[in-house]
Design an enzyme around this catalytic site. Structure first.
Site, PDB file in Angstrom:
ATOM      1  N   THR B 158       0.606  -2.973   0.027  1.00 53.28           N
ATOM      2  CA  THR B 158      -0.621  -3.163  -0.775  1.00 53.28           C
ATOM      3  C   THR B 158      -0.186  -3.333  -2.234  1.00 53.28           C
ATOM      4  O   THR B 158       0.110  -4.441  -2.651  1.00 53.28           O
ATOM      5  CB  THR B 158      -1.610  -1.978  -0.621  1.00 53.28           C
ATOM      6  OG1 THR B 158      -0.943  -0.756  -0.897  1.00 53.28           O
ATOM      7  CG2 THR B 158      -2.190  -1.951   0.780  1.00 53.28           C
ATOM      8  N   LYS B 184       5.651   1.784   3.476  1.00 54.06           N
ATOM      9  CA  LYS B 184       4.965   1.246   2.301  1.00 54.06           C
ATOM     10  C   LYS B 184       4.356   2.424   1.533  1.00 54.06           C
ATOM     11  O   LYS B 184       4.071   3.488   2.104  1.00 54.06           O
ATOM     12  CB  LYS B 184       3.889   0.220   2.678  1.00 54.06           C
ATOM     13  CG  LYS B 184       2.763   0.696   3.548  1.00 54.06           C
ATOM     14  CD  LYS B 184       1.581   1.307   2.863  1.00 54.06           C
ATOM     15  CE  LYS B 184       1.092   0.441   1.722  1.00 54.06           C
ATOM     16  NZ  LYS B 184      -0.100   1.105   1.106  1.00 54.06           N
ATOM     17  N   THR B 195      -1.900   4.632  -0.201  1.00 55.88           N
ATOM     18  CA  THR B 195      -1.453   5.334   1.003  1.00 55.88           C
ATOM     19  C   THR B 195       0.033   5.135   1.259  1.00 55.88           C
ATOM     20  O   THR B 195       0.599   4.095   0.988  1.00 55.88           O
ATOM     21  CB  THR B 195      -2.226   4.828   2.242  1.00 55.88           C
ATOM     22  OG1 THR B 195      -3.546   5.292   2.149  1.00 55.88           O
ATOM     23  CG2 THR B 195      -1.615   5.302   3.529  1.00 55.88           C
ATOM     24  N   GLU B 285       4.103   3.891  -8.910  1.00 57.89           N
ATOM     25  CA  GLU B 285       3.382   3.074  -9.882  1.00 57.89           C
ATOM     26  C   GLU B 285       3.870   3.333 -11.294  1.00 57.89           C
ATOM     27  O   GLU B 285       3.808   4.446 -11.788  1.00 57.89           O
ATOM     28  CB  GLU B 285       1.891   3.351  -9.760  1.00 57.89           C
ATOM     29  CG  GLU B 285       1.372   2.836  -8.428  1.00 57.89           C
ATOM     30  CD  GLU B 285      -0.022   3.302  -8.116  1.00 57.89           C
ATOM     31  OE1 GLU B 285      -0.647   2.653  -7.282  1.00 57.89           O
ATOM     32  OE2 GLU B 285      -0.467   4.289  -8.696  1.00 57.89           O
ATOM     33  N   ASN B 408      -3.666   2.028 -12.830  1.00 56.02           N
ATOM     34  CA  ASN B 408      -4.726   2.808 -12.202  1.00 56.02           C
ATOM     35  C   ASN B 408      -6.039   2.824 -12.959  1.00 56.02           C
ATOM     36  O   ASN B 408      -7.054   3.262 -12.427  1.00 56.02           O
ATOM     37  CB  ASN B 408      -4.239   4.239 -11.966  1.00 56.02           C
ATOM     38  CG  ASN B 408      -3.281   4.281 -10.794  1.00 56.02           C
ATOM     39  OD1 ASN B 408      -3.665   3.957  -9.685  1.00 56.02           O
ATOM     40  ND2 ASN B 408      -2.042   4.644 -11.054  1.00 56.02           N
ATOM     41  N   SER B 413     -11.290  -4.713  -8.483  1.00 57.45           N
ATOM     42  CA  SER B 413     -11.667  -6.135  -8.493  1.00 57.45           C
ATOM     43  C   SER B 413     -12.656  -6.416  -7.382  1.00 57.45           C
ATOM     44  O   SER B 413     -12.874  -5.592  -6.509  1.00 57.45           O
ATOM     45  CB  SER B 413     -10.413  -6.985  -8.325  1.00 57.45           C
ATOM     46  OG  SER B 413      -9.700  -6.555  -7.182  1.00 57.45           O
TER      47      SER B 413
END
Lengths: 413, 413
Positions: B158, B184, B195, B285, B408, B413
């Site tokens: 993702t 992932k 996740t 991230e 974050n 979107s």
């Protein structure tokens, strides 16, 4: 002190009247900062009682250990607070520095060292040169005055962007008493251990045990309900001093925190503590939004509090708020991670008055633009109904912005 | 998927050989993304056993509930993973979508629906249109091949900035078996619930109960030792599938996880899981630093783990690392807030090989420039000795940067 004042700073300040039995003075002791006050001396009249609650850190600062040891041992005749050095993680030198500070203050105030309470905030791990207080505290004691509240609040600031104080007047029996409080804090820990400190003063005549119960309950409904980043200082300190001077004006002596005569006082104290605690959040490092989180329908109040804190401390919830994004999926995530009883299919979530999720699904009726308008406000309310019981809690937090990172990722200077 | 690849991404990828009994195919089902694969189908030979560990969230996704209910019920013949929609907080529609997906996959694989395992990752709260899998999964089953590992790892991404996979070969008795894993994750939760998902496949013949013990132990030493932001997804899933095909080459059937013949396998599995877990952290991230935190001298391993996680999750520690600041005061703070037994005056803290604090004080011998050089590295080790006992733990995390906030705080979107 930051150059840039928080966008959530107060528009105006209350007029702080004196609290009989309390005098204040500030000075430049040169602990770390140059060209600003860094020490607060508070003189307290004979008979003053003190109570306090302190950090739950397993690595508390030397002043926290000092205050804990001396609470309830005698009275309180002086409070010394310095900014610039937290005197934390300073080993035996730290304990010696506290003892030396108490000794200097005791000579200045004409009392025993164990009647002196001490708090320090600033850099960690640097020995505190307590001999810098020699002369300074004596001078403070000589020129302390009843109305130096604004100066007092400024002297204890570290990374705070604005001074924090609040005041209340309230009746005990037929006698009006005063409650004045000052606080500092901006991020539970800011660069070099900013720490939350708050001190409340009243002229009400209240016995030490009752005072301790009052401040413990009050903390539980105020400072224990706020979070900026979930980090816990080694030095967090909240103290309540009661000079008892109102007894001269006829206020009854209170020996039980549950005394019905204290009902209005309890409420006023809680209000004042909530106001101070909220100012700390509004000065949260990098904060651009003030967020009130209400959780209802949990199986108990404690459970509700843990869920509310899981939401308030979630970096993903806080960044979504910074982005003005009504991302209720992250609220569900935070409820789920709290570990408290929750039934996904009974959850309801509101942003402001807009219900965005109900019965475990997105609310089909909600209108995105209305939620977007809520998220653009400076003060945002999030309400979560767990749907299982009667437990409730309210906590306050701020958003998490790039400015928080900028403040905290800077090199130590 | 982000345009910008993490600076901590792998320099090269392993060659992934096939795992006998496992075939893979990916497709574009149009769940949410356009122009990229978003569904992975894994076909598993008859006799395959499955084990798994799942999120501890009290609000788990519908696929997590499905997998939990079907583990150990029969075998495993297919795994379906989609990206783009997490099918979380989707109420009764969510459970229906999972059942429909299992039904379609069962027809494609020629098995019972309860032999199908399912994981979903992506947006939360949006109903998943499972009818989009109709035809797609049948087509996948028809063209699945043993070597589509890179494509498989990409299909489940993702917000990941790079695909994650690892492989091991290991002996059980006289027979070499394969272990292939894909994962992932990037932030425990990324925008719209990213996740962590990981799937490991082996041809070793291992009974279900033993398999479950292996994956639970392995998770405890790998995925349970990493954190990006302390948030917990509704959908975290780690599964281990054993086809048993190596029995045809003489591998002994294993029914006990403690079987001495499994020693090398256990170690290889743990290594592989640690590698996958570390790739998730390295794709955290906004991450610019990979941080290994070792805690020793705690009163127990569990206590050490809780202290290590308090350090790893502290925003103030993580921002200091982003700022290349050896701010050991924040480490002390995090140790203190963990709530575990600790004695401030026995603490020692190292950055890399440099001891910066000892016996509750700053180490007088440490040289700032040497520590600064350690902090400029991409991989940083922090070692904390509590000085009380023999408990140890190692966890991995990344720093907290402005980029995390940018990722974050973006609007959905």
């Amino acid at each position: 002190m930051s150059d840039k004042v928080s966008p959530l700073a107060p528009q105006s300040y209350p007029l702080m009247e004196s609290v009989p039995g309390v005098v204040l003075a500030t000075a430049e002791a040169g602990i770390k900062y140059r060209g600003r006050t860094d020490v607060l001396f508070v003189g307290l009249c004979e008979g003053t009682q003190a109570a306090g609650v302190f950090t739950r850190s397993k690595c508390p600062s030397a002043p926290v250990e000092w205050c804990r040891a001396n609470l309830g041992r005698g009275g309180a005749r002086a409070l010394v607070v310095n900014s610039g050095n937290a005197n934390a993680f300073t080993g035996v030198k730290g304990a010696a520095a506290v003892a030396q500070t108490a000794d200097i203050a005791a000579r200045a105030a004409g009392c025993e060292p164990h009647d002196v309470f001490i708090a320090s905030t600033g850099v960690i791990g640097e020995p505190l040169a307590a001999d810098k207080f020699e002369g300074v505290l004596q001078d403070c004691a000589a020129r302390a005055v009843p109305d130096a509240w604004d100066a007092a609040a400024r002297a204890i600031m570290t990374t705070d962007t604005f001074p924090k104080y609040a005041t209340r007047k309230v009746m005990i029996g037929d006698c009006e008493v005063a409650l004045n409080g000052i606080a500092k804090g901006s991020g539970m820990i800011a660069p070099d251990m900013a720490t939350m400190l708050a001190f409340v003063f009243t002229d009400a005549p209240i016995a030490q045990e009752a005072l301790q119960a009052l401040i413990a309950n009050g903390a539980d409904r105020s400072f224990n309900c706020v979070t900026v980043d979930g980090d816990t200082s080694t030095s967090d300190t909240l103290m309540l001093f009661a000079t008892g001077e109102a007894a001269k004006r006829g206020a009854p002596m209170i020996s039980d925190a549950a005394d019905p005569q204290l009902a209005a006082f309890r409420q006023a104290l809680e209000d004042l503590l909530v106001e101070l605690a909220q100012w700390v959040v509004r000065d949260g490092e990098g904060a651009s939004k003030f967020v009130t989180i209400d959780v209802a329908g949990a199986i108990s109040d404690d459970s509700a509090r843990r869920i509310a804190m899981a939401i308030a401390n979630s970096p993903l919830v806080k960044t979504a708020i910074a982005g003005e994004d009504a991302n209720w999926g992250r609220i569900v995530m935070a409820v789920g991670k709290a570990g408290e009883p929750a039934d996904r299919d009974r959850l309801a979530i509101h942003f402001g008055d807009i219900r965005v999720a109900t019965d475990g699904e997105r609310d089909p009726a909600y209108i995105e633009e209305k939620v977007a308008a809520v998220m653009r406000e400076q003060d945002i309310g999030i309400r979560v109904d767990i749907g299982l019981g009667e437990g409730r809690a309210r906590v306050w937090t701020c958003d998490l912005t790039k400015e928080y990172i900028a403040i905290n990722a800077d090199y130590r200077s």
